[in-house]
Motif scaffolding. Structure first.
Motif, PDB file in Angstrom:
ATOM      1  N   LEU A   1       0.832  -1.197   0.000  1.00  0.00           N
ATOM      2  CA  LEU A   1       0.000   0.000   0.000  1.00  0.00           C
ATOM      3  C   LEU A   1       0.873   1.255   0.000  1.00  0.00           C
ATOM      4  O   LEU A   1       0.697   2.154  -0.834  1.00  0.00           O
ATOM      5  N   PHE A   2       1.832   1.300   0.915  1.00  0.00           N
ATOM      6  CA  PHE A   2       2.669   2.500   0.997  1.00  0.00           C
ATOM      7  C   PHE A   2       3.578   2.644  -0.222  1.00  0.00           C
ATOM      8  O   PHE A   2       3.866   3.751  -0.664  1.00  0.00           O
ATOM      9  N   SER A   3       4.030   1.505  -0.783  1.00  0.00           N
ATOM     10  CA  SER A   3       4.833   1.592  -2.010  1.00  0.00           C
ATOM     11  C   SER A   3       4.015   2.227  -3.120  1.00  0.00           C
ATOM     12  O   SER A   3       4.527   3.035  -3.902  1.00  0.00           O
ATOM     13  N   ALA A   4       2.733   1.833  -3.194  1.00  0.00           N
ATOM     14  CA  ALA A   4       1.861   2.406  -4.217  1.00  0.00           C
ATOM     15  C   ALA A   4       1.705   3.906  -3.989  1.00  0.00           C
ATOM     16  O   ALA A   4       1.737   4.699  -4.941  1.00  0.00           O
ATOM     17  N   LEU A   5       1.564   4.305  -2.725  1.00  0.00           N
ATOM     18  CA  LEU A   5       1.421   5.730  -2.420  1.00  0.00           C
ATOM     19  C   LEU A   5       2.705   6.481  -2.779  1.00  0.00           C
ATOM     20  O   LEU A   5       2.653   7.621  -3.262  1.00  0.00           O
ATOM     21  N   VAL A   6       3.853   5.843  -2.574  1.00  0.00           N
ATOM     22  CA  VAL A   6       5.123   6.465  -2.967  1.00  0.00           C
ATOM     23  C   VAL A   6       5.143   6.666  -4.477  1.00  0.00           C
ATOM     24  O   VAL A   6       5.519   7.730  -4.984  1.00  0.00           O
ATOM     25  N   SER A   7       4.710   5.638  -5.224  1.00  0.00           N
ATOM     26  CA  SER A   7       4.662   5.758  -6.683  1.00  0.00           C
ATOM     27  C   SER A   7       3.753   6.901  -7.100  1.00  0.00           C
ATOM     28  O   SER A   7       4.078   7.687  -7.999  1.00  0.00           O
ATOM     29  N   LEU A   8       2.598   6.981  -6.425  1.00  0.00           N
ATOM     30  CA  LEU A   8       1.646   8.045  -6.755  1.00  0.00           C
ATOM     31  C   LEU A   8       2.289   9.420  -6.518  1.00  0.00           C
ATOM     32  O   LEU A   8       2.217  10.309  -7.371  1.00  0.00           O
ATOM     33  N   ALA A   9       2.960   9.554  -5.376  1.00  0.00           N
ATOM     34  CA  ALA A   9       3.605  10.826  -5.052  1.00  0.00           C
ATOM     35  C   ALA A   9       4.684  11.153  -6.082  1.00  0.00           C
ATOM     36  O   ALA A   9       4.829  12.295  -6.515  1.00  0.00           O
ATOM     37  N   THR A  10       5.431  10.123  -6.484  1.00  0.00           N
ATOM     38  CA  THR A  10       6.481  10.322  -7.485  1.00  0.00           C
ATOM     39  C   THR A  10       5.865  10.789  -8.809  1.00  0.00           C
ATOM     40  O   THR A  10       6.383  11.667  -9.496  1.00  0.00           O
ATOM     41  N   TYR A  11       4.706  10.177  -9.147  1.00  0.00           N
ATOM     42  CA  TYR A  11       4.023  10.507 -10.397  1.00  0.00           C
ATOM     43  C   TYR A  11       3.539  11.960 -10.382  1.00  0.00           C
ATOM     44  O   TYR A  11       3.611  12.657 -11.386  1.00  0.00           O
ATOM     45  N   LEU A  12       3.081  12.393  -9.209  1.00  0.00           N
ATOM     46  CA  LEU A  12       2.535  13.744  -9.096  1.00  0.00           C
ATOM     47  C   LEU A  12       3.621  14.810  -8.959  1.00  0.00           C
ATOM     48  O   LEU A  12       3.346  15.995  -9.116  1.00  0.00           O
ATOM     49  N   ALA A  13       4.855  14.367  -8.641  1.00  0.00           N
ATOM     50  CA  ALA A  13       5.904  15.340  -8.328  1.00  0.00           C
ATOM     51  C   ALA A  13       6.330  16.134  -9.553  1.00  0.00           C
ATOM     52  O   ALA A  13       6.273  15.647 -10.689  1.00  0.00           O
ATOM     53  N   ASP A  14       6.768  17.367  -9.320  1.00  0.00           N
ATOM     54  CA  ASP A  14       7.277  18.239 -10.382  1.00  0.00           C
ATOM     55  C   ASP A  14       8.584  17.661 -10.928  1.00  0.00           C
ATOM     56  O   ASP A  14       9.565  17.527 -10.199  1.00  0.00           O
TER      57      ASP A  14
END
Lengths: 355, 252
Positions: A180-193
Motif C-alpha cells: 500500500l505505501f509503495s503504491a502511495l510512494v509511486s503516486l507521489a512520485t508521479y505527481l511530483a514536479d
C-alpha cells in the motif's frame, strides 16, 4: 536399563574448533569496524592522510596537538563532514543489520528483513510526502518517523483483526501495508514536479549519507542507540521467541507483549534510518546471514556480531559510493550490487541442518 | 501436583465436546498417560494442562513449574544443544537480562541428567530423533519443572530409544518425584511407566482411572476401534506384558 542413545556424525574436536572460531569472530569484527572507520575518515574526494588522522585523534584524547598539528581544511573535513557521515553510516548499518537479525529470529524466517513489517515503506512515504509538499528536513524526518510508526500500527491492527495474532498474519499484514505505501510512494512520485521535487524524491529514496551534518548525527545516533539498547538486552528473549509461539509460551514467556516490544524497537531504528538516508536495502537481509555463518544462530552473539558487521559493511559501501566514480553512487544501488552476489553465495553454502 | 475439575473442551459453542466432565488429580511422583485415536483430544488436553489453551469448561490447577515438552524441536535455526537447554531457563531470566552463571550451571546439570553432556556444543540439527527428545526433556528439567507434560515423546523413535526415554521418565518420577503426563499411541508404554491413564474416546466420552483397570483388552479395543490383545510373558528381566493390535481384525 539402556543408558545412552546411539551417537551420530560429527566429532567433539570439530565442535571445539568451531567454538574457538566463534570466540575469535567478535574481536575480529571489532578490528574490521576500526579499519572501516579509518577508511571512512580518510578516503574521499579530499584525502586525509593517516598521520593527520592520528594527530587529530591524539588531540581529541588530549595527548597531542590535535587541530593545531594539521592544515585547517583537514580538520574541517574530518570533524564537520567525515565524522558525522561515519557516525550516521555506522549507526544506520548497525541498526539495519541488528533489526534484520532480530526480525529473522522473531519471525523464525531467515528471509525476513526490516522491509517486511511495512515500516520502511511507511517511512519512505512519509519522507516523499514531505518532499512533495516542499517541507524542510525537520518535517521530512518527523513525517518519515510518524508514517513508519503508522505502518506498524496498521500492521498490528490488521493482524489482530484477522483473528489470532500469529506470525503468518503479521507477515502477511506487513506485506499488504508495505505494498500500500509503495503504491502511495509511486503516486507521489508521479505527481511530483519533474524539474524539482522528482529528482529530490528519487535521490532521497535511493539512499545517501551525503547530507550528513554534525546536527543530523546528534539527532540520529541517540535515536538508534535508544532503540537498539533494549534489543541488545533482550537477546535471550529473542532466542526464545525464535522457537515459535507455542514453545515460547510453554517455556513461560509472555509472547505477544515481548514480540511487540521488539517490533517497536525495530520500527524506531528502521524509521530513523529511512528518515535520514532513504531506503537502503540488503543490509538487513545479508549481514545477519553473514554474521550467522561466523558466530552461529545464538542471538547472544549474533546481535552484536550483526551490528558490528552491519556498521563495517555500511561504512565500506559508503566509501565505495563516494570514491568509485566522480559522482556519488546511491547507496541503495551499491548495497544491492554487493549484497545480491554475497547472499547467493551464502545461500549456496547453507547446510541442510538449519540456519 | 495437578488437579482437574470437570474439564471440558470444544472448538465452538455448537461443536461436539472433544472431552468433557473430566476430573482427576495427580500427586508428585505419579505418571499419567493419555490414550486415544488421532484427533480425539490428547494433545489438546495436554495443552490445557500446560496452560497453552484454555479449557471450555471446568478448571485445572497445578502446583509448581510446568515443563511442556513438544513433540519436535521446530526452530529453523541450528542452535547448539546447550543453547537449547539453556532456553529452559526463560522463567528465571528477567526481560532485559541474559542467562547468568547459575542458569548455565542448571542447564549443564539438566544435560548431564539425560546423559548428553558430551553433546553440548553440537548443533541440534545433527542429533538423532532420540537424542533430540532427550534434549527437549533436559530443557524442561533446566526450567526446574515439577511437572513434565510430554507430547508423544516416543512416537518417532526406534525401540531402543523408546526404552531410553521411558526409563528416563521413570527415573525422573521415582527419584525426583516429578509429576509426569504424556500422550502416546503405545498402551504398552502406559503399562511400563504410568500409574494412571485417561482414555479419550472422542465425542465427549472419556474415562480416567488406575492404569491396570484402564488398559484392559476390552476398553482398549473399544478405544482404538480395533481388536487389542494383552500378552503376558517372561523375559530375562522377569514377568512383563505388552499390548498389541490385531491388524488382521480389520480386513477379515
Amino acid at each position: 536399563m539402556p543408558s545412552a542413545v546411539d551417537d551420530t556424525s560429527t566429532t567433539a574436536s570439530s565442535a571445539d574448533a568451531q567454538a574457538i572460531g566463534i570466540g575469535l569472530a567478535i574481536p575480529a569484527l571489532v578490528v574490521l569496524l576500526a579499519a572501516a572507520m579509518i577508511a571512512s575518515l580518510s578516503i574521499g574526494r579530499y584525502s586525509v592522510g593517516l598521520g593527520d588522522l592520528a594527530t587529530l585523534v591524539s588531540g581529541w584524547l588530549g595527548i597531542g596537538p590535535g587541530r593545531a598539528g594539521v592544515a585547517e581544511p583537514v580538520w574541517r573535513v574530518v570533524e564537520l563532514v567525515r565524522i558525522p557521515r561515519m557516525l550516521i553510516g555506522g549507526f544506520v548499518g548497525a541498526g539495519l543489520a541488528l533489526s534484520g537479525a532480530v526480525l529473522q529470529g522473531v519471525f523464525r524466517n531467515p528471509l525476513v528483513d526490516p522491509h517486511v513489517i511495512g515500516v520502511s515503506s511507511g517511512a519512505a512515504f512519509g519522507g516523499v510526502f514531505a518532499i512533495l509538499l516542499g517541507l524542510g528536513a525537520a518535517a521530512l524526518w518527523s513525517m518519515a518517523f510518524a508514517f513508519g510508526l503508522a505502518a506498524l500500527l496498521l500492521v498490528v491492527m490488521m493482524s489482530r483483526k484477522a483473528g489470532r495474532s500469529s506470525i503468518l498474519m503479521l507477515v502477511l499484514s506487513g506485506v499488504v501495508i508495505s505494498a500500500l505505501f509503495s503504491a502511495l510512494v509511486s503516486l507521489a512520485t508521479y505527481l511530483a514536479d519533474p524539474n524539482d521535487t522528482l529528482p529530490a524524491i528519487v535521490f532521497w529514496l535511493m539512499g545517501s549519507f551525503a547530507s550528513a551534518t554534525p546536527e543530523r548525527a546528534l539527532l540520529m545516533v541517540p535515536i538508534v542507540a535508544v532503540f537498539a539498547l533494549p534489543l541488545m538486552l533482550m537477546r535471550f528473549r529473542i532466542n526464545i521467541l525464535s522457537l515459535g509461539d507455542e514453545e515460547a509460551r510453554g517455556l513461560g514467556l509472555k509472547v505477544e507483549p515481548t514480540r511487540w516490544l521488539v517490533l517497536c524497537c525495530v520500527t524506531g531504528i528502521t524509521a530513523a534510518s529511512v528518515a535520514n538516508s532513504g531506503i537502503i536495502g540488503w543490509v538487513g537481509l545479508v549481514v545477519p546471514h553473514f554474521a550467522r555463518s561466523l558466530v552461529g544462530p545464538d542471538h547472544m552473539r549474533l546481535l552484536p556480531a550483526s551490528a558490528l558487521l552491519g556498521a563495517s559493511f555500511m561504512l565500506l559501501v559508503d566509501v565505495m559510493a563516494r570514491s568509485l566514480i566522480p559522482a556519488e553512487i546511491p547507496l541503495g544501488v551499491l548495497t544491492a550490487i554487493v549484497g545480491a552476489p554475497v547472499f547467493m553465495i551464502l545461500l549456496h553454502r547453507t547446510h541442510n541442518e538449519g540456519w | 501436583m495437578i488437579e482437574a475439575q470437570s474439564l471440558g473442551f470444544r472448538y465452538a459453542a455448537n461443536a461436539p465436546w472433544l472431552f468433557c466432565d473430566l476430573s482427576f488429580s495427580l500427586a508428585p511422583g505419579q505418571t499419567l498417560v493419555l490414550l486415544g485415536r488421532n484427533g480425539r483430544g490428547k494433545t489438546t488436553l495436554l495443552k490445557c494442562m500446560a496452560g497453552l489453551i484454555s479449557p471450555t469448561a471446568g478448571s485445572i490447577r497445578s502446583k509448581g513449574i510446568v515443563g511442556y515438552v513438544p513433540q519436535h524441536f521446530a526452530s529453523p535455526f541450528a542452535y547448539s544443544v546447550f543453547d537449547v537447554v539453556l532456553m529452559g531457563r526463560a522463567r528465571h531470566v528477567g526481560l532485559f537480562s541474559n542467562a547468568t552463571a547459575v542458569d548455565r550451571q542448571r542447564a549443564a546439570q539438566a544435560l548431564e541428567t539425560v546423559g548428553l553432556q558430551a553433546f553440548a556444543r553440537r548443533s541440534i540439527g545433527t542429533l538423532s530423533g532420540g537424542e533430540r527428545q532427550l534434549v527437549l526433556i533436559a530443557r524442561a528439567l533446566a526450567s526446574e519443572a515439577d511437572i513434565l507434560l510430554l507430547d508423544e515423546p516416543t512416537s518417532a523413535l526406534d525401540f531402543r530409544n523408546q526404552a531410553v526415554v521411558l526409563s528416563m521418565l521413570r527415573r525422573l518420577s521415582t527419584e525426583r518425584g516429578l509429576t509426569i503426563v504424556m500422550t502416546t499411541h503405545e498402551p504398552t508404554h502406559a503399562l511400563e511407566i504410568a500409574n494412571r491413564a485417561i482414555l479419550l474416546y472422542g465425542a465427549g466420552h472419556n474415562e480416567e482411572g488406575p492404569v491396570a483397570s484402564m488398559c484392559t483388552e476390552e476398553k482398549l479395543s473399544a478405544l482404538y476401534a480395533i481388536s487389542m490383545k494383552k500378552l503376558a510373558y517372561t523375559t530375562g528381566e522377569g514377568q512383563t506384558s505388552s499390548i498389541v493390535a490385531s491388524y488382521a481384525s480389520i480386513d477379515r
